[in-house]
Design an enzyme around this catalytic site. Structure first.
Site, PDB file in Angstrom:
ATOM      1  N   HIS A 135     -18.866 -19.807   7.665  1.00 14.06           N
ATOM      2  CA  HIS A 135     -19.889 -20.660   7.058  1.00 14.06           C
ATOM      3  C   HIS A 135     -19.310 -21.239   5.778  1.00 14.06           C
ATOM      4  O   HIS A 135     -18.470 -20.622   5.120  1.00 14.06           O
ATOM      5  CB  HIS A 135     -21.120 -19.801   6.772  1.00 14.06           C
ATOM      6  CG  HIS A 135     -22.343 -20.556   6.358  1.00 14.06           C
ATOM      7  ND1 HIS A 135     -22.507 -21.063   5.081  1.00 14.06           N
ATOM      8  CD2 HIS A 135     -23.478 -20.853   7.029  1.00 14.06           C
ATOM      9  CE1 HIS A 135     -23.687 -21.645   4.989  1.00 14.06           C
ATOM     10  NE2 HIS A 135     -24.291 -21.553   6.155  1.00 14.06           N
ATOM     11  N   ASP A 212     -19.317 -11.120   5.476  1.00 16.64           N
ATOM     12  CA  ASP A 212     -20.568 -11.877   5.471  1.00 16.64           C
ATOM     13  C   ASP A 212     -21.407 -11.358   6.629  1.00 16.64           C
ATOM     14  O   ASP A 212     -21.141 -11.655   7.791  1.00 16.64           O
ATOM     15  CB  ASP A 212     -20.261 -13.368   5.623  1.00 16.64           C
ATOM     16  CG  ASP A 212     -21.509 -14.212   5.843  1.00 16.64           C
ATOM     17  OD1 ASP A 212     -22.624 -13.669   5.838  1.00 16.64           O
ATOM     18  OD2 ASP A 212     -21.359 -15.437   6.037  1.00 16.64           O
ATOM     19  N   GLN A 215     -25.563 -12.763   9.827  1.00 23.00           N
ATOM     20  CA  GLN A 215     -25.977 -12.796  11.235  1.00 23.00           C
ATOM     21  C   GLN A 215     -25.951 -11.418  11.882  1.00 23.00           C
ATOM     22  O   GLN A 215     -26.447 -11.255  12.997  1.00 23.00           O
ATOM     23  CB  GLN A 215     -25.076 -13.759  12.015  1.00 23.00           C
ATOM     24  CG  GLN A 215     -25.114 -15.189  11.527  1.00 23.00           C
ATOM     25  CD  GLN A 215     -26.498 -15.809  11.609  1.00 23.00           C
ATOM     26  OE1 GLN A 215     -27.302 -15.453  12.471  1.00 23.00           O
ATOM     27  NE2 GLN A 215     -26.782 -16.731  10.705  1.00 23.00           N
ATOM     28  N   LYS A 238     -32.941 -14.005   6.857  1.00 19.74           N
ATOM     29  CA  LYS A 238     -32.470 -13.978   8.242  1.00 19.74           C
ATOM     30  C   LYS A 238     -32.828 -12.665   8.942  1.00 19.74           C
ATOM     31  O   LYS A 238     -32.668 -12.544  10.160  1.00 19.74           O
ATOM     32  CB  LYS A 238     -30.962 -14.210   8.288  1.00 19.74           C
ATOM     33  CG  LYS A 238     -30.537 -15.591   7.790  1.00 19.74           C
ATOM     34  CD  LYS A 238     -29.050 -15.780   7.885  1.00 19.74           C
ATOM     35  CE  LYS A 238     -28.581 -17.046   7.187  1.00 19.74           C
ATOM     36  NZ  LYS A 238     -29.016 -18.280   7.867  1.00 19.74           N
ATOM     37  N   CYS A 376     -23.314 -25.828   8.967  1.00 16.87           N
ATOM     38  CA  CYS A 376     -22.544 -25.456   7.761  1.00 16.87           C
ATOM     39  C   CYS A 376     -21.253 -24.742   8.152  1.00 16.87           C
ATOM     40  O   CYS A 376     -20.845 -23.779   7.506  1.00 16.87           O
ATOM     41  CB  CYS A 376     -23.373 -24.582   6.820  1.00 16.87           C
ATOM     42  SG  CYS A 376     -24.805 -25.419   6.136  1.00 16.87           S
TER      43      CYS A 376
END
Length: 418
Positions: A135, A212, A215, A238, A376
């Site tokens: 991202h 990261d 997700q 999220k 993104c």
């Protein structure tokens, strides 16, 4: 008989999706007279009633600023806010609650590491290793600090199916690499990266690792100690939580050595015009009045996930992914982008003659919400020589009927564009 033959297979009870959907008020809405089919959880998940009520309860019942007041409302709000920190600690398997820094979201968490650890440790000639799956929020902060320090940002390539080229990763892990930063799961095409192996290899090369987890947090059981991650970030919104709040996990020794990023209230111990001394963790990195309501409401969001059970969520979403892959793969003129063997709960695709924005617009008129564009993640799109994709992403409130409606909607796209 062997012990293995005597083992009883674990039976995972399926999620009760109709009951789950009743916990999300927005899912009863209609769009253009059609029932809402929400397939954009990877961008931001919807909120269960418990999260909404937690914010309302604060504002209606005991709102006050935290960490500073001696009166009851302030103490009650502080206790609720810090209870979330302990919930976060348990949710990600951190050793200590003070290793869990509250930020506005994963973007701020990554920027914090880049502007503190990066500014303190990087020098000319050093390298930061990313992947082509990142991202923009895990690219731009590293470019900014690299330009300032004379370091270089490099990216590990991916295969045609979207999986990471691990041979290239190993070859690129030279002694110049000081930090590896990568997505646990790609937001654009869903690839699940082998995080534990990547971190182990990074450490063997003398580099730190930042993950990261935006997700991954709503879908996988996260254990930062088992992963041995140096830093791990995710955003609450999220994970069925509120916007404007997220988490940066860091190993205590690293956080202790890092300088503060922002100055102001709560991050200080003493202030004079001659010198300021800084607060202990986690407050050293939490300057100013935070998103109190969001911090408090993050707890019921994480509790909601935990109560459903990570194994049950994973099984349900694996079923949805398999069903969607088969259903959409059977549509003429549709091409799936990202078919790695290990994937998160999303499908990304393109269609002949139809731009992703046109696909999204036509589906919207049928009450179907998907994401369209580059997500993104422009380097991913460049890798596949496409401007963008249409992306359907799944949550615990989705079922196969949602995918059937998506497939029917895509057939209407074909009727329009041929």
């Amino acid at each position: 008989m062997t012990d293995q033959m005597n083992e009883i297979p674990t039976i995972i009870a399926p999620l009760d999706v109709p009951a789950i959907r009743r916990e999300f008020p927005i899912l009863s809405k209609t769009v253009y007279g059609k029932p809402l089919t929400f397939l954009d959880s990877a961008a931001s998940a919807q909120k269960p009633r418990s999260v909404i009520e937690a914010e309302t309860a604060l504002y209606e019942g005991y709102y006050a600023n935290i960490h500073r007041g001696v009166y009851k409302f302030s103490q009650d709000a502080t206790e609720a806010y810090e209870q979330t920190r302990e919930t976060v600690r348990q949710f990600i398997g951190a050793e200590k609650a003070k290793e869990c820094i509250f930020v506005r979201g994963a973007t701020e968490g990554i920027n914090l590491v880049a502007q503190t650890w990066g500014r303190q440790n990087l020098k000319a000639g050093d390298e930061i290793l990313l992947t082509y799956l990142e991202h923009h929020s895990n690219i731009v902060p590293w470019q900014m600090i690299a330009e300032e320090k004379g370091a270089a940002v490099k990216a590990v390539p991916i295969h045609d199916d979207g999986s990471l080229d691990m041979d290239a990763y190993k070859a690129m892990l030279t002694d110049k690499v000081k930090l590896v930063a990568f997505a646990h799961i790609s937001n654009s095409i869903g690839t699940l990266l082998p995080a534990k192996d990547m971190i182990r290899l990074a450490h063997s090369a003398g580099a730190l690792a930042l993950v990261d987890g935006c997700q991954a947090a709503p879908h996988l059981k996260i254990d930062v100690r088992d992963l041995d991650a140096d830093f791990y970030v995710f955003s609450a919104h999220k994970a069925y939580g509120p916007t404007g709040v997220g988490v940066l996990y860091g190993k205590e020794k690293l956080l202790d050595a890092m300088p503060p990023w922002q100055g102001g209230g709560d991050m200080i111990e003493t202030v004079t015009f001659e010198k300021t001394t800084y607060n202990d963790l986690p407050h050293k990195f939490e300057a100013g009045t935070p998103n109190i309501a969001g911090g408090i409401a993050m707890k019921p969001a994480l509790d909601f996930i935990t109560a459903l059970g990570h194994d049950r969520i994973a099984a349900h979403e694996a079923m949805l992914l398999a069903y969607a892959t088969q259903k959409l793969g059977a549509i003429n003129s549709l091409r799936l982008i990202g078919t790695a063997p290990e994937k998160g709960a999303l499908v990304s695709f393109v269609m002949e003659h139809a731009h992703p924005h046109d696909i999204g617009t036509i589906l919207d008129r049928q009450g179907i919400a998907i994401r369209a564009g580059h997500h993104c993640a422009q380097p991913v799109m460049d890798r596949f020589s496409i401007p963008g994709t249409a992306r359907a992403s799944f949550g615990v409130y989705n079922d196969t009927a949602d995918i059937d409606r998506l497939a029917d909607g895509l057939k209407k796209v074909m009727d329009i564009f041929g």
